[in-house]
Write a protein that holds these residues in place. Structure first.
Motif, mmCIF file in Angstrom:
data_model
loop_
_atom_site.group_PDB
_atom_site.id
_atom_site.type_symbol
_atom_site.label_atom_id
_atom_site.label_comp_id
_atom_site.label_asym_id
_atom_site.label_seq_id
_atom_site.Cartn_x
_atom_site.Cartn_y
_atom_site.Cartn_z
ATOM 1 N N GLN A 121 0.928 -1.347 -0.006
ATOM 2 C CA GLN A 121 0.095 0.127 -0.079
ATOM 3 C C GLN A 121 0.833 1.319 -0.127
ATOM 4 O O GLN A 121 1.778 1.285 0.808
ATOM 5 C CB GLN A 121 -1.035 -0.028 1.202
ATOM 6 N N ALA A 122 0.387 2.148 -0.825
ATOM 7 C CA ALA A 122 1.376 3.430 -1.019
ATOM 8 C C ALA A 122 2.597 3.213 -1.131
ATOM 9 O O ALA A 122 3.592 3.878 -0.485
ATOM 10 C CB ALA A 122 1.041 4.307 0.207
ATOM 11 N N GLY A 123 3.173 1.862 -1.957
ATOM 12 C CA GLY A 123 4.703 1.747 -2.148
ATOM 13 C C GLY A 123 5.445 1.158 -1.010
ATOM 14 O O GLY A 123 6.754 0.886 -1.108
ATOM 15 N N ARG A 124 4.605 0.649 0.050
ATOM 16 C CA ARG A 124 5.240 0.156 1.242
ATOM 17 C C ARG A 124 4.794 -1.313 1.247
ATOM 18 O O ARG A 124 3.560 -1.308 1.568
ATOM 19 C CB ARG A 124 5.033 1.059 2.372
ATOM 20 N N TYR A 125 5.693 -2.058 1.471
ATOM 21 C CA TYR A 125 5.287 -3.578 2.116
ATOM 22 C C TYR A 125 5.113 -3.819 3.349
ATOM 23 O O TYR A 125 5.982 -3.168 4.223
ATOM 24 C CB TYR A 125 6.368 -4.514 1.453
ATOM 25 N N ALA A 126 4.369 -4.455 3.759
ATOM 26 C CA ALA A 126 4.118 -4.823 5.137
ATOM 27 C C ALA A 126 3.459 -6.278 5.416
ATOM 28 O O ALA A 126 3.077 -6.877 4.376
ATOM 29 C CB ALA A 126 2.956 -3.836 5.698
ATOM 30 N N LEU A 127 3.419 -6.585 6.664
ATOM 31 C CA LEU A 127 3.129 -7.878 7.080
ATOM 32 C C LEU A 127 1.530 -8.061 6.750
ATOM 33 O O LEU A 127 0.861 -7.062 7.220
ATOM 34 C CB LEU A 127 3.408 -8.367 8.244
ATOM 35 N N THR A 128 0.943 -9.328 6.511
ATOM 36 C CA THR A 128 -0.387 -9.665 6.822
ATOM 37 C C THR A 128 -0.532 -10.261 7.711
ATOM 38 O O THR A 128 0.450 -10.854 8.508
ATOM 39 C CB THR A 128 -0.679 -10.438 5.301
ATOM 40 N N PRO A 129 -1.881 -10.424 8.340
ATOM 41 C CA PRO A 129 -2.068 -11.374 9.499
ATOM 42 C C PRO A 129 -1.636 -12.588 9.633
ATOM 43 O O PRO A 129 -0.977 -13.165 10.660
ATOM 44 C CB PRO A 129 -3.665 -11.119 9.583
ATOM 45 N N VAL A 130 -1.446 -13.309 8.369
ATOM 46 C CA VAL A 130 -1.128 -14.832 8.338
ATOM 47 C C VAL A 130 0.364 -15.015 8.607
ATOM 48 O O VAL A 130 0.945 -15.812 9.318
ATOM 49 C CB VAL A 130 -1.374 -15.596 6.943
ATOM 50 N N SER A 131 1.174 -13.918 8.086
ATOM 51 C CA SER A 131 2.878 -13.681 8.330
ATOM 52 C C SER A 131 2.891 -13.356 9.823
ATOM 53 O O SER A 131 3.726 -13.841 10.329
ATOM 54 C CB SER A 131 3.211 -12.506 7.437
ATOM 55 N N GLU A 132 2.112 -12.465 10.522
ATOM 56 C CA GLU A 132 2.278 -12.151 11.871
ATOM 57 C C GLU A 132 2.028 -13.198 12.727
ATOM 58 O O GLU A 132 2.606 -13.393 13.746
ATOM 59 C CB GLU A 132 1.224 -10.981 12.130
ATOM 60 N N GLU A 133 1.194 -14.061 12.177
ATOM 61 C CA GLU A 133 0.705 -15.278 13.246
ATOM 62 C C GLU A 133 1.737 -16.473 12.898
ATOM 63 O O GLU A 133 1.899 -17.051 13.992
ATOM 64 C CB GLU A 133 -0.800 -15.725 12.400
ATOM 65 N N TYR A 134 2.240 -16.544 11.787
ATOM 66 C CA TYR A 134 2.822 -17.993 11.666
ATOM 67 C C TYR A 134 4.337 -17.623 11.312
ATOM 68 O O TYR A 134 5.244 -18.669 11.259
ATOM 69 C CB TYR A 134 2.262 -18.595 10.484
ATOM 70 N N LEU A 135 4.919 -16.561 10.806
ATOM 71 C CA LEU A 135 6.269 -16.230 10.262
ATOM 72 C C LEU A 135 6.970 -15.367 11.041
ATOM 73 O O LEU A 135 8.232 -15.065 10.590
ATOM 74 C CB LEU A 135 5.997 -15.770 8.876
ATOM 75 N N LEU A 136 6.735 -15.090 12.206
ATOM 76 C CA LEU A 136 7.607 -14.395 13.209
ATOM 77 C C LEU A 136 8.066 -15.123 14.499
ATOM 78 O O LEU A 136 7.037 -15.821 15.089
ATOM 79 C CB LEU A 136 6.828 -12.921 13.746
ATOM 80 N N GLU A 137 9.181 -15.272 14.871
ATOM 81 C CA GLU A 137 9.529 -16.261 15.548
ATOM 82 C C GLU A 137 9.186 -15.940 16.960
ATOM 83 O O GLU A 137 9.025 -16.857 18.002
ATOM 84 C CB GLU A 137 11.369 -16.181 15.710
ATOM 85 N N SER A 138 8.613 -14.599 17.388
ATOM 86 C CA SER A 138 8.154 -14.334 18.663
ATOM 87 C C SER A 138 6.637 -14.833 18.817
ATOM 88 O O SER A 138 6.094 -14.834 19.859
ATOM 89 C CB SER A 138 8.005 -12.883 18.598
ATOM 90 N N SER A 139 6.141 -15.176 17.646
ATOM 91 C CA SER A 139 4.815 -15.886 17.891
ATOM 92 C C SER A 139 4.604 -17.246 18.155
ATOM 93 O O SER A 139 5.654 -18.106 17.921
ATOM 94 C CB SER A 139 4.049 -15.946 16.410
ATOM 95 N N PRO A 140 3.896 -17.627 19.197
ATOM 96 C CA PRO A 140 3.563 -19.377 19.699
ATOM 97 C C PRO A 140 3.365 -20.215 18.520
ATOM 98 O O PRO A 140 3.534 -20.942 18.904
ATOM 99 C CB PRO A 140 2.674 -18.924 20.878
ATOM 100 N N ASN A 141 2.780 -19.547 17.556
ATOM 101 C CA ASN A 141 2.337 -20.285 16.246
ATOM 102 C C ASN A 141 3.470 -20.308 15.074
ATOM 103 O O ASN A 141 3.208 -20.639 14.115
ATOM 104 C CB ASN A 141 1.021 -19.782 16.025
ATOM 105 N N TYR A 142 4.574 -20.003 15.595
ATOM 106 C CA TYR A 142 5.720 -19.814 14.610
ATOM 107 C C TYR A 142 5.846 -21.082 13.665
ATOM 108 O O TYR A 142 6.144 -22.019 14.246
ATOM 109 C CB TYR A 142 7.244 -19.357 15.247
ATOM 110 N N PHE A 143 5.811 -20.894 12.586
ATOM 111 C CA PHE A 143 5.913 -22.126 11.627
ATOM 112 C C PHE A 143 7.130 -22.093 10.901
ATOM 113 O O PHE A 143 7.654 -23.221 10.235
ATOM 114 C CB PHE A 143 4.781 -21.676 10.274
ATOM 115 N N GLY A 144 8.105 -21.045 11.115
ATOM 116 C CA GLY A 144 9.334 -21.244 10.378
ATOM 117 C C GLY A 144 10.083 -22.075 10.462
ATOM 118 O O GLY A 144 11.057 -22.370 9.691
ATOM 119 N N PHE A 145 10.377 -22.879 11.845
ATOM 120 C CA PHE A 145 11.267 -23.971 11.827
ATOM 121 C C PHE A 145 11.092 -24.936 10.909
ATOM 122 O O PHE A 145 11.818 -26.014 10.454
ATOM 123 C CB PHE A 145 11.152 -24.655 13.342
#
Length: 359
Positions: free
Chosen positions: A96-120
């Motif tokens: 949006q307006a030339g800036r990339y941001a996380l979506t809710p699915v990324s915040e939920e599953y792709l941040l290591e700080s989340s208890p639902n982290y899928f990255g491993f």
């Protein structure tokens, strides 16, 4: 060259298909499905690359422009744009307006700080990417043998190499914690007091069940090295008083007493003969009124899909000797052994549970 291609495919002449040309007709369906195969090969790895490059961790600090992302990651604009566009198209980023941001699915599953982290689990796929290459899958199909870690029994490899075991257990924990919080709520488990988590790995499902069913005690049954890792997760959730571990070979050793037997992503590791063995051992170990739960991604009964289960079965071709099963197949297995009141219930995402009682 074009004429040769048409001749090889059985089409006469090299002209484009037109309604008026004899013997040639416009296709009745468009070609998107065949393109989608090609696009999946190149498009989905973009997410693994974004993960490896820590794009999601970067954007957790705030939305950024393409040049800002290029500077932070030290990559040029063309490759950055290709990866970011794929991630955006697949719903993992917004623009949006030339800036990339996380979506809710990324915040939920792709941040290591989340208890639902899928990255491993994505790390596990990246570390063993040769298994999912065309050559790796072709060899698995032609030999009917797994190819992970160079072939052979992955569980024996885990016993012998602690780093492989650690990364595998972390990966499995990544994909387990979220569904572990859901299946305990799909039916009433209030009558059960002790859950035996067979081949329970990190203990994610024991943790989820303990958090959701306040009176439930749980015991994780697995190799000694796995139990040692599970203890760390148990402590993380402050559940030491309610979840214990038992070091055992599930095939050879006696199972501790419990009135709820739980298997997640276990049956798909084995062909029916070994699944029958586990089912029978569960039945013989349970007292009357005891329950078995099998937590899996199920095929449709007619084996027409869904695609996720079919793809998971292909993954098993590369990793284990097993395959995915339909709810009908697992239900028949439970019935044959003697379980009653068999039910198939939707759980979280692609997962379902198949459950039955010992009369």
């Amino acid at each position: 060259m074009l004429d040769w291609c048409y001749q090889a495919s059985g089409v006469k002449g090299g002209g484009m298909a037109q309604d008026t040309l004899p013997g040639i007709q416009i296709p009745k369906v468009d070609d998107r499905p065949v393109w989608d195969v090609v696009f999946a090969i190149y498009g989905y790895p973009a997410l693994l690359l974004a993960h490896r490059l820590k794009v999601f961790a970067l954007l957790a600090k705030g939305a950024r422009t393409l040049p800002e992302i290029c500077e932070a990651l030290n990559i040029k604009q063309r490759p950055a744009e290709a990866i970011l566009t794929a991630a955006t198209a697949l719903g993992f980023l917004s623009l949006q307006a030339g800036r990339y941001a996380l979506t809710p699915v990324s915040e939920e599953y792709l941040l290591e700080s989340s208890p639902n982290y899928f990255g491993f689990f994505w790390d596990l796929m990246i570390d063993n990417y040769q298994v999912s290459t065309f050559a790796g899958l072709e060899k698995a199909i032609l030999t009917d043998a797994p190819q992970a870690y160079g072939g052979g029994d992955i569980f024996k490899s885990h016993e012998e190499q602690i780093e492989l075991l650690r990364r595998f257990t972390c990966g499995m924990h990544s994909i387990s914690m979220t569904p572990a919080l859901v299946w305990p709520q799909v039916m009433d488990f209030s009558r059960h007091k002790m859950m035996l988590d067979i081949g329970g790995g990190s203990g994610a499902h024991s943790i989820g069940a303990a958090l959701r069913i306040p009176h439930l005690q749980a015991r994780i049954l697995d190799f000694p090295q796995v139990c040692e890792m599970a203890q760390n997760y148990i402590v993380q959730y402050s559940l030491q008083e309610r979840i214990k571990t038992s070091e055992a070979n599930i095939w050879q050793d006696h199972w501790p007493a419990a009135d709820l037997h739980f298997f997640s992503n276990m049956f798909h590791d084995w062909l029916p003969e070994k699944c029958h063995f586990l089912t029978a051992k569960s039945f013989n170990s349970l007292e009357s009124g005891g329950r078995i739960i099998i937590h899996e991604m199920l095929y449709n009964d007619d084996k027409t899909g869904p695609f996720a289960s079919a793809a998971f079965s292909m993954m098993m071709m590369g990793w284990t000797e097993g395959k995915q099963y339909s709810g009908q197949e697992l239900s028949a297995m439970l019935k044959e052994i003697g379980f009653v009141e068999i039910q198939i219930l939707k759980a979280f995402g692609y997962y379902s549970i198949v459950t039955g009682l010992k009369p």
